[in-house]
Structures are given as structure tokens and as C-alpha cells.
Design an enzyme around this catalytic site. Structure first.
Site, PDB file in Angstrom:
ATOM      1  N   VAL A   1     157.243 -30.590  63.497  1.00 52.46           N
ATOM      2  CA  VAL A   1     155.814 -30.356  63.680  1.00 52.46           C
ATOM      3  C   VAL A   1     155.597 -28.977  62.985  1.00 52.46           C
ATOM      4  O   VAL A   1     154.380 -28.884  62.899  1.00 52.46           O
ATOM      5  CB  VAL A   1     155.796 -30.633  65.335  1.00 52.46           C
ATOM      6  CG1 VAL A   1     154.186 -29.943  65.834  1.00 52.46           C
ATOM      7  CG2 VAL A   1     156.139 -31.690  65.759  1.00 52.46           C
TER       8      VAL A   1
ATOM      9  N   THR B   1     160.853 -32.138  73.376  1.00 55.20           N
ATOM     10  CA  THR B   1     160.570 -32.446  74.762  1.00 55.20           C
ATOM     11  C   THR B   1     160.759 -34.067  75.174  1.00 55.20           C
ATOM     12  O   THR B   1     160.669 -34.964  75.015  1.00 55.20           O
ATOM     13  CB  THR B   1     159.276 -32.402  75.545  1.00 55.20           C
ATOM     14  OG1 THR B   1     158.362 -33.459  74.645  1.00 55.20           O
ATOM     15  CG2 THR B   1     158.866 -31.311  75.083  1.00 55.20           C
TER      16      THR B   1
ATOM     17  N   CYS C   1     159.579 -39.962  70.016  1.00 52.91           N
ATOM     18  CA  CYS C   1     157.587 -40.400  70.037  1.00 52.91           C
ATOM     19  C   CYS C   1     157.650 -41.368  71.225  1.00 52.91           C
ATOM     20  O   CYS C   1     157.598 -40.953  72.236  1.00 52.91           O
ATOM     21  CB  CYS C   1     156.646 -39.962  69.095  1.00 52.91           C
ATOM     22  SG  CYS C   1     157.359 -38.350  68.298  1.00 52.91           S
TER      23      CYS C   1
ATOM     24  N   ARG D   1     167.948 -38.946  66.664  1.00 57.96           N
ATOM     25  CA  ARG D   1     167.467 -38.358  67.819  1.00 57.96           C
ATOM     26  C   ARG D   1     166.763 -39.594  68.241  1.00 57.96           C
ATOM     27  O   ARG D   1     166.074 -40.531  67.834  1.00 57.96           O
ATOM     28  CB  ARG D   1     166.455 -36.928  67.823  1.00 57.96           C
ATOM     29  CG  ARG D   1     166.942 -36.021  67.649  1.00 57.96           C
ATOM     30  CD  ARG D   1     165.848 -35.160  68.283  1.00 57.96           C
ATOM     31  NE  ARG D   1     164.987 -34.497  67.458  1.00 57.96           N
ATOM     32  CZ  ARG D   1     163.662 -34.018  67.119  1.00 57.96           C
ATOM     33  NH1 ARG D   1     163.377 -32.948  68.456  1.00 57.96           N
ATOM     34  NH2 ARG D   1     163.113 -34.450  66.026  1.00 57.96           N
TER      35      ARG D   1
END
Length: 452
Positions: A22, A102, A288, A359
Site C-alpha cells: 500500500v 494490521t 484483506c 501472508r
């Protein structure tokens, strides 16, 4: 009242905290945009890209992006930008944009460590810097549940900096907003520039400033919302909705297999109706879709609400790698062959096509489970960072399928561009007569081809 205290829109220094999937595209875009899309005025912005990963920063300064988002030429040709892991370099920043990960922890609860650390850094810089002419703005882009920005991040900044949030006191205030990232790694059609940017701010002037800031370089435009919480909620439900839709087709796929019906054909038939939303069954991972619903269910529990549908969808999608493994084992046992004799070829290890990010990859979880059954596996994925995968997980990955090798089971997991030439005929070179191919990409056809 506030306008005169905000940074100059066309001439300010931007600090991007976090240079991953990002932060880096955002930093490059801001640095390269030299004319405002709103009023065609010249933009004189400087960008400081900060990351705690010293190796990442060193590579970027040498023009190397190990995430393969940007070429060496692009990085070298981008002016007005500095990559650093020195916090002191942020002392010239007027606008901070936080783009740190996050993730979730082992209990599927939000892990806000990186976000809290980033907030501490902002607090330290704001405290150290003498803002005599302008007050800083902090924009958060990291995906969170509604309330994190104002209930967790802002208090950290206030405590460390000694400054007041959203205050009219000129020499003792800072402002904030939230503009959720919507980048889809590996997607060449929907990029940062072509996705509408949702914007929010702690007051009307700050909202207008943030909206104009993003509008100056986002071609798709912006969309203002009334509060930071609304923006946080809008982001979190985007991926939650997709997670639930995929969970539905995954459950249908498992049902149809028991009914001896081909899911692919069912979906194609249903898709002939104009309002049918077609999703494909598959393994859901990444940072996500596989994470965001847990942030929402966590917050729901805090306020005493039971998210039955969201939780059920997560449970189904988390189970799919096990379901695939069960299918493999069941197939081997039906053939009355030993598991130890099985050689598996896995094409793709990352969490999605055209992306090297591992991830929360369910394929990675699948690979970790296979040795328990003494099956041998060869992993081919040209996009993952092989040194990183081996160092962290002791897994060897290859760029290409080894020549002259044959496999009893092939899992065509991801449709990377590098796999574009892979067809049923191509895979026959690596197959026995009875080799079974699990096609998770839904692009192959022929005998011995199985889908989820």
C-alpha cells in the site's frame, strides 16, 4: 478558523509510514504527480518514505522492489522522494500517512502492534517538531474496525506529543483523517489511480483538505463521508462482503460434489441471469479478505452483538485448505495406494494470483500439513521471495517445473501471468496416465481434472 493552520495543499512534505503493497505505490504516485488534477496547478510536494525494515529501505534506495510492484527504472526515475528507516528524517513532514499492516494474532483477534508503533512515531515527531506556521495532519489508511483511529491511535499521539487533537489552539494541536486503502495487489486493471478514494476528516476544513489532497492525484476521484468511523466501516465491509460471497460458493461446491454435480457448470448456468453475482470457489487468504472480517467480529463482540453470518463465512473459508487435503487423501486411499508414494506438484504458493505475498496463504498452510502424511511436494512459484520463504519457513520454492519429473498429483493453485502457458497438454508432460490435477483456477478441462 482552521484553514490558515493546515499545510499548504500544493507545497507540503508527505511522510508515508510503511512501504509495503500500500505505502510504496502511494509514495511513488504522490512523488510523480507534479500537476494537480483538480486545478492544474503545479505541485511541489516532497515525499519521505519510512519503514522499519532496513533491508527493504536499502533495496528501494538501490532501485530494487522485492515485492515486484515497480521496476528498477521506475524507482530510479522517481524524484522528490527519499526512502529511510531513520525517524529523524520525518521531522520535516507536514502530513503523515500511515499504511502499516494490521494482521490478526493466533486467536484471530486484531493485532494492532504496527499501528500503535506508527502512532508512537508520529507522536514523537510532532512533539519534537516546532510547528510555528502549520499544524500537522495524520491520515490513516490501514484497515481497522470502526473506532480504532479515534479510540486507539489518536490517544497515543496525544499522550506522546503533548498536543491536543482537533483543537483550535494554534500552537498545540494536530488533526487527523482516515482514507482506507483499496489497492488490490497483482491487479493491473484496478490500480491506486483508478479506484475512487473514500475520504474523511476530524472536522469540515480538514475533510476538505484531505479530499482535495487525494483528488489532486487520484484520477478516479474521491468520495467524502461524514466521519472517520464511517470511512473505517466502509472499508471493513468491502472485504467482509466478498468473504461471505466466496464462502457461499465454497459451501455449494462441497454440497454439489456430494450430489455429483459440477459446480463450474452450475455457476455458468446461473450466471446467464442478469443479476446473478458469479464468484468462484477457492482458498481465501491474504491480509484483506482473510483478515478483515475478524476485525469486524471482534468489535461486534465488544458491543455485545453476535455476527452469525460473518462468523459462519469465515469458518467455511478457513476450512477449505483442509477440505482440499481431505480430497487428496481420500483419492489416494480409494486408489489403494500409499500416501508415502505420492509426489505432489503445487503451482502457486502466495495467497492470490499475480502477487508474491504469502501472508495468511491457505496454500502455505496446506504445504505445512502435507509432511504429516509423508507425501513429497515440489513447490513452484516464480513470484514469491524464495530466500524469505526458506529462511522463515524452511521451504524450497522453484521458478519453473523441474524437467523430466512426473507427479501423481498436481495442484494448479494460482493463475500467475507466468503460468499463462500452462494447459492440460502442458501438464501432461509431468503426469502419469492416472495423475489427478486439482484445478483451483478453473481454467483447465479434460480427463482427471478436478475442481473444488
Amino acid at each position: 478558523m482552521y484553514k490558515s493552520k493546515l499545510p499548504k495543499l500544493n507545497k507540503c512534505t508527505i511522510g508515508i509510514i510503511g512501504l509495503g503493497y500500500v505505502g510504496l505505490p502511494l509514495a511513488i504516485k504522490i512523488a510523480n504527480q507534479r500537476t494537480s488534477l483538480i486545478n492544474q496547478k503545479e505541485l511541489q510536494r516532497e515525499v519521505i518514505g519510512y519503514d522499519i525494515d532496513k533491508v527493504r529501505v536499502s533495496e528501494l534506495n538501490r532501485g530494487i522492489d522485492n515485492k515486484r510492484i515497480f521496476s528498477k527504472e521506475c524507482l530510479k526515475n522517481t524524484k522528490n522522494i527519499k526512502f529511510t528507516n531513520d525517524k529523524k528524517s520525518l521531522q520535516i513532514v507536514d502530513v503523515f500517512i500511515v499504511t502499516v499492516p494490521t494482521p490478526i494474532n493466533i486467536d484471530h483477534n486484531p493485532d494492532l502492534y504496527y499501528l500503535k508503533e506508527a502512532s508512537k512515531i508520529v507522536g514523537e515527531i510532532i512533539k519534537a517538531k516546532d510547528y510555528k506556521k502549520r499544524n500537522p495532519i495524520v491520515i490513516f489508511e490501514s484497515t481497522v474496525y470502526p473506532g480504532v483511529t479515534e479510540e486507539i491511535c489518536i490517544p497515543i499521539i496525544e499522550k506522546i506529543s503533548g498536543k491536543k487533537f482537533n483543537s483550535g489552539e494554534f500552537l498545540n494541536s494536530f488533526y487527523a483523517g482516515y482514507s482506507p486503502e483499496r489497492i488490490n495487489p497483482g491487479d493491473l486493471n484496478y490500480t491506486l489511480d483508478s479506484i475512487t478514494k473514500v475520504t474523511s476528516g476530524c472536522n469540515r476544513p480538514v475533510l476538505n483538505w484531505i479530499d482535495s489532497f487525494y483528488g489532486s492525484f487520484i484520477s478516479a476521484g474521491t468520495f467524502k463521508v461524514s466521519s472517520i468511523k464511517v470511512a473505517e466501516a466502509a472499508k471493513i465491509i468491502e472485504n467482509t462482503q466478498r468473504d461471505i460471497n466466496i464462502a457461499l460458493v465454497n459451501e455449494l461446491a462441497m454440497l454439489f460434489k456430494k450430489l455429483d454435480i459440477k459446480t463450474k457448470e452450475v455457476l455458468e448456468a446461473a450466471n446467464t441471469k442478469w443479476n446473478f453475482q458469479k464468484y468462484e470457489p477457492g482458498l481465501v487468504g491474504g491480509h484483506c479478505i482473510g483478515v478483515d472480517p475478524y476485525y469486524l467480529t471482534f468489535k461486534a463482540k465488544e458491543v455485545g452483538f453476535n455476527t452469525k453470518l460473518i462468523s459462519a463465512g469465515r469458518s467455511i473459508n478457513d476450512y477449505m485448505y483442509k477440505y482440499l487435503l481431505e480430497q487428496i487423501i481420500s483419492l489416494v486411499e480409494r486408489r489403494k495406494k500409499s500416501l508415502e508414494s505420492q509426489k505432489i506438484l503445487l503451482l502457486g504458493l502466495s495467497y492470490k494470483s499475480n502477487c508474491g505475498d504469502i501472508r495468511n496463504s491457505q496454500l502455505l498452510t496446506l504445504v505445512k500439513s502435507i509432511p504429516k502424511y509423508s507425501m513429497n511436494i515440489t513447490i513452484v512459484d516464480p513470484l514469491v521471495n524464495k530466500d524469505e520463504v526458506f529462511k522463515k519457513l524452511s521451504l524450497k520454492t522453484l521458478d519453473k517445473i523441474p524437467k523430466k519429473n512426473k507427479y501423481s498429483i498436481i495442484i494448479f493453485a494460482l493463475y500467475h501471468e507466468e503460468f499463462a502457458k500452462i494447459t492440460t497438454k502442458e501438464l501432461s508432460k509431468y503426469s502419469y496416465k492416472d495423475t489427478i490435477i486439482f484445478d483451483l483456477t478453473n481454467t483447465l478441462s479434460g480427463e482427471n481434472i478436478l475442481n473444488l
